[in-house]
Motif scaffolding. Structure first.
Motif, PDB file in Angstrom:
ATOM      1  N   ARG A 109      -3.317 -20.700 -19.497  1.00 55.37           N
ATOM      2  CA  ARG A 109      -3.347 -20.211 -20.881  1.00 55.37           C
ATOM      3  C   ARG A 109      -3.664 -18.722 -20.928  1.00 55.37           C
ATOM      4  O   ARG A 109      -2.991 -17.952 -21.602  1.00 55.37           O
ATOM      5  N   HIS A 110      -4.699 -18.318 -20.198  1.00 52.49           N
ATOM      6  CA  HIS A 110      -5.070 -16.901 -20.185  1.00 52.49           C
ATOM      7  C   HIS A 110      -3.954 -16.044 -19.594  1.00 52.49           C
ATOM      8  O   HIS A 110      -3.691 -14.933 -20.092  1.00 52.49           O
ATOM      9  N   ALA A 111      -3.294 -16.540 -18.560  1.00 45.29           N
ATOM     10  CA  ALA A 111      -2.231 -15.765 -17.924  1.00 45.29           C
ATOM     11  C   ALA A 111      -1.042 -15.583 -18.866  1.00 45.29           C
ATOM     12  O   ALA A 111      -0.487 -14.486 -18.991  1.00 45.29           O
ATOM     13  N   VAL A 112      -0.658 -16.668 -19.545  1.00 44.27           N
ATOM     14  CA  VAL A 112       0.486 -16.588 -20.462  1.00 44.27           C
ATOM     15  C   VAL A 112       0.179 -15.687 -21.641  1.00 44.27           C
ATOM     16  O   VAL A 112       1.003 -14.860 -22.059  1.00 44.27           O
ATOM     17  N   LEU A 113      -1.003 -15.801 -22.215  1.00 42.12           N
ATOM     18  CA  LEU A 113      -1.359 -14.968 -23.353  1.00 42.12           C
ATOM     19  C   LEU A 113      -1.477 -13.501 -22.959  1.00 42.12           C
ATOM     20  O   LEU A 113      -1.068 -12.606 -23.726  1.00 42.12           O
ATOM     21  N   SER A 114      -2.019 -13.237 -21.790  1.00 42.03           N
ATOM     22  CA  SER A 114      -2.118 -11.850 -21.325  1.00 42.03           C
ATOM     23  C   SER A 114      -0.739 -11.259 -21.077  1.00 42.03           C
ATOM     24  O   SER A 114      -0.449 -10.113 -21.467  1.00 42.03           O
ATOM     25  N   ALA A 115       0.133 -12.054 -20.429  1.00 41.21           N
ATOM     26  CA  ALA A 115       1.496 -11.578 -20.192  1.00 41.21           C
ATOM     27  C   ALA A 115       2.252 -11.390 -21.499  1.00 41.21           C
ATOM     28  O   ALA A 115       3.032 -10.438 -21.654  1.00 41.21           O
ATOM     29  N   SER A 116       2.021 -12.266 -22.468  1.00 41.01           N
ATOM     30  CA  SER A 116       2.695 -12.139 -23.761  1.00 41.01           C
ATOM     31  C   SER A 116       2.249 -10.873 -24.481  1.00 41.01           C
ATOM     32  O   SER A 116       3.057 -10.204 -25.130  1.00 41.01           O
ATOM     33  N   GLY A 117       0.967 -10.535 -24.379  1.00 42.60           N
ATOM     34  CA  GLY A 117       0.493  -9.312 -24.995  1.00 42.60           C
ATOM     35  C   GLY A 117       1.130  -8.069 -24.412  1.00 42.60           C
ATOM     36  O   GLY A 117       1.370  -7.084 -25.135  1.00 42.60           O
ATOM     37  N   VAL A 118       1.434  -8.100 -23.113  1.00 41.44           N
ATOM     38  CA  VAL A 118       2.088  -6.956 -22.470  1.00 41.44           C
ATOM     39  C   VAL A 118       3.581  -6.929 -22.801  1.00 41.44           C
ATOM     40  O   VAL A 118       4.138  -5.890 -23.187  1.00 41.44           O
ATOM     41  N   LEU A 119       4.246  -8.067 -22.660  1.00 40.26           N
ATOM     42  CA  LEU A 119       5.697  -8.113 -22.863  1.00 40.26           C
ATOM     43  C   LEU A 119       6.088  -7.903 -24.318  1.00 40.26           C
ATOM     44  O   LEU A 119       7.178  -7.402 -24.598  1.00 40.26           O
ATOM     45  N   ALA A 120       5.223  -8.300 -25.253  1.00 42.48           N
ATOM     46  CA  ALA A 120       5.544  -8.106 -26.667  1.00 42.48           C
ATOM     47  C   ALA A 120       5.622  -6.629 -27.031  1.00 42.48           C
ATOM     48  O   ALA A 120       6.266  -6.275 -28.028  1.00 42.48           O
ATOM     49  N   ASN A 121       4.983  -5.764 -26.250  1.00 46.06           N
ATOM     50  CA  ASN A 121       5.005  -4.324 -26.509  1.00 46.06           C
ATOM     51  C   ASN A 121       5.853  -3.571 -25.495  1.00 46.06           C
ATOM     52  O   ASN A 121       5.771  -2.341 -25.424  1.00 46.06           O
ATOM     53  N   PHE A 122       6.665  -4.298 -24.737  1.00 45.11           N
ATOM     54  CA  PHE A 122       7.513  -3.665 -23.715  1.00 45.11           C
ATOM     55  C   PHE A 122       8.934  -3.573 -24.257  1.00 45.11           C
ATOM     56  O   PHE A 122       9.566  -4.584 -24.545  1.00 45.11           O
ATOM     57  N   GLY A 123       9.426  -2.394 -24.434  1.00 37.13           N
ATOM     58  CA  GLY A 123      10.767  -2.223 -24.980  1.00 37.13           C
ATOM     59  C   GLY A 123      11.261  -0.818 -24.716  1.00 37.13           C
ATOM     60  O   GLY A 123      10.735  -0.091 -23.866  1.00 37.13           O
TER      61      GLY A 123
END
Length: 293
Positions: A109-123
């Motif tokens: 859970r922590h890994a997915v949420l942390s990765a989502s926080g990074v990828l959501a701002n990657f563009g």
């Protein structure tokens, strides 16, 4: 026998309310300067003429031109791309978030949420370059899997949708995980005790409760995709008609010298769409908060 007359009670506002209003003033001032003034400047240019050496005059011609021909096609193309990518992102993000919430592994859970926080701002350009080297015409996976033989093209509407999902799905995960955490375990147990299947539980209990959050997530994803520019500019250029790309072309003067005010009119169109998006998003979030307290 006389009776004492009670003085009416005066309700005093708590001191914390006044202090809270004062604390919001810097934020309101920042919003007025950073968003209000540019919006007014865009509106002024959208409804005025631009003739060097002549005073500007009020006109609706710029707004009319922004809703005709190629400009209208670009606006509809942006709406179509944003709606499709947001719909897919909501479904995929909900499934991924549900898998994370129901998982027994806290580390996952922590890994997915942390990765989502990074990828959501990657563009932007880095995201476009990553996909070009991977799924472009000469990309690694394109050559290994021979995707070019099946007619695959990254520089198309479907390819741009796939790229947008890279940051829209993580954004949806971050948006819907708190709502999934708010689902009561007692609701599922009560549904099972009454003989409801898993599908019936989701259809009659979970999805109606999650509906405001899902619709709010769709609106949020739509707005993020609608305002994206750098990724599409680096990937497709003028291949896929988008309103943000048309604004850039008009501002650069590649069409005509007097197209600057038409670009401001197209920007005003985007502001109106964004305002409509926020007008839908905020009430949905408030309703969702009442259900999932």
């Amino acid at each position: 026998m006389s009776t004492a007359v009670r003085a009416p009670r005066v309700r005093r506002r708590p001191q914390g309310a006044a202090a809270g209003r004062l604390a919001v003033l810097p934020l309101l001032l920042f919003v007025a300067v950073a968003f209000g003034l540019p919006t007014l400047a865009v509106a002024w240019g959208a409804f005025s003429t631009y003739n060097p050496g002549e005073p500007s005059r009020f006109t609706t011609g710029n707004l009319t031109a922004s809703l005709q021909g190629g400009y209208l096609q670009a606006l509809l193309g942006s709406v179509k791309l944003s709606a499709l990518s947001a719909l897919i992102g909501v479904v995929a993000g909900l499934l991924l978030a549900q898998a994370v919430v129901t998982s027994r592994f806290t580390l996952l859970r922590h890994a997915v949420l942390s990765a989502s926080g990074v990828l959501a701002n990657f563009g932007g350009v880095p995201l476009a370059f990553m996909f070009i080297t991977t799924l472009g015409n000469a990309g690694v996976l394109t050559q290994r899997l021979h995707l070019d033989r099946s007619g695959w093209s990254l520089y198309s509407f479907s390819g741009l949708t796939l790229v947008y999902l890279y940051f829209l799905v993580p954004l949806m995960v971050l948006s819907v995980v708190p709502a999934l955490d708010g689902l009561r375990r007692q609701w599922r147990e009560a549904a099972q005790n009454n003989g409801a299947t898993t599908w019936q539980y989701w259809r009659h209990v979970a999805l109606p409760v999650l509906a405001p959050s899902l619709l709010g997530g769709f609106v949020l994803l739509f707005g993020s995709a609608f305002a994206a520019y750098a990724t599409a500019a680096a990937m497709v250029g003028a291949t896929v008609p988008l309103i943000t790309l048309q604004i850039a072309v008009a501002l650069s003067g590649n069409v005509s010298a007097d197209a600057t005010n038409v670009a401001l009119a197209m920007s005003l169109d985007m502001v109106v769409v964004a305002a409509l998006v926020m007008a839908v998003y905020l009430p949905l979030q408030r309703r969702s908060a009442r259900w999932l307290v």
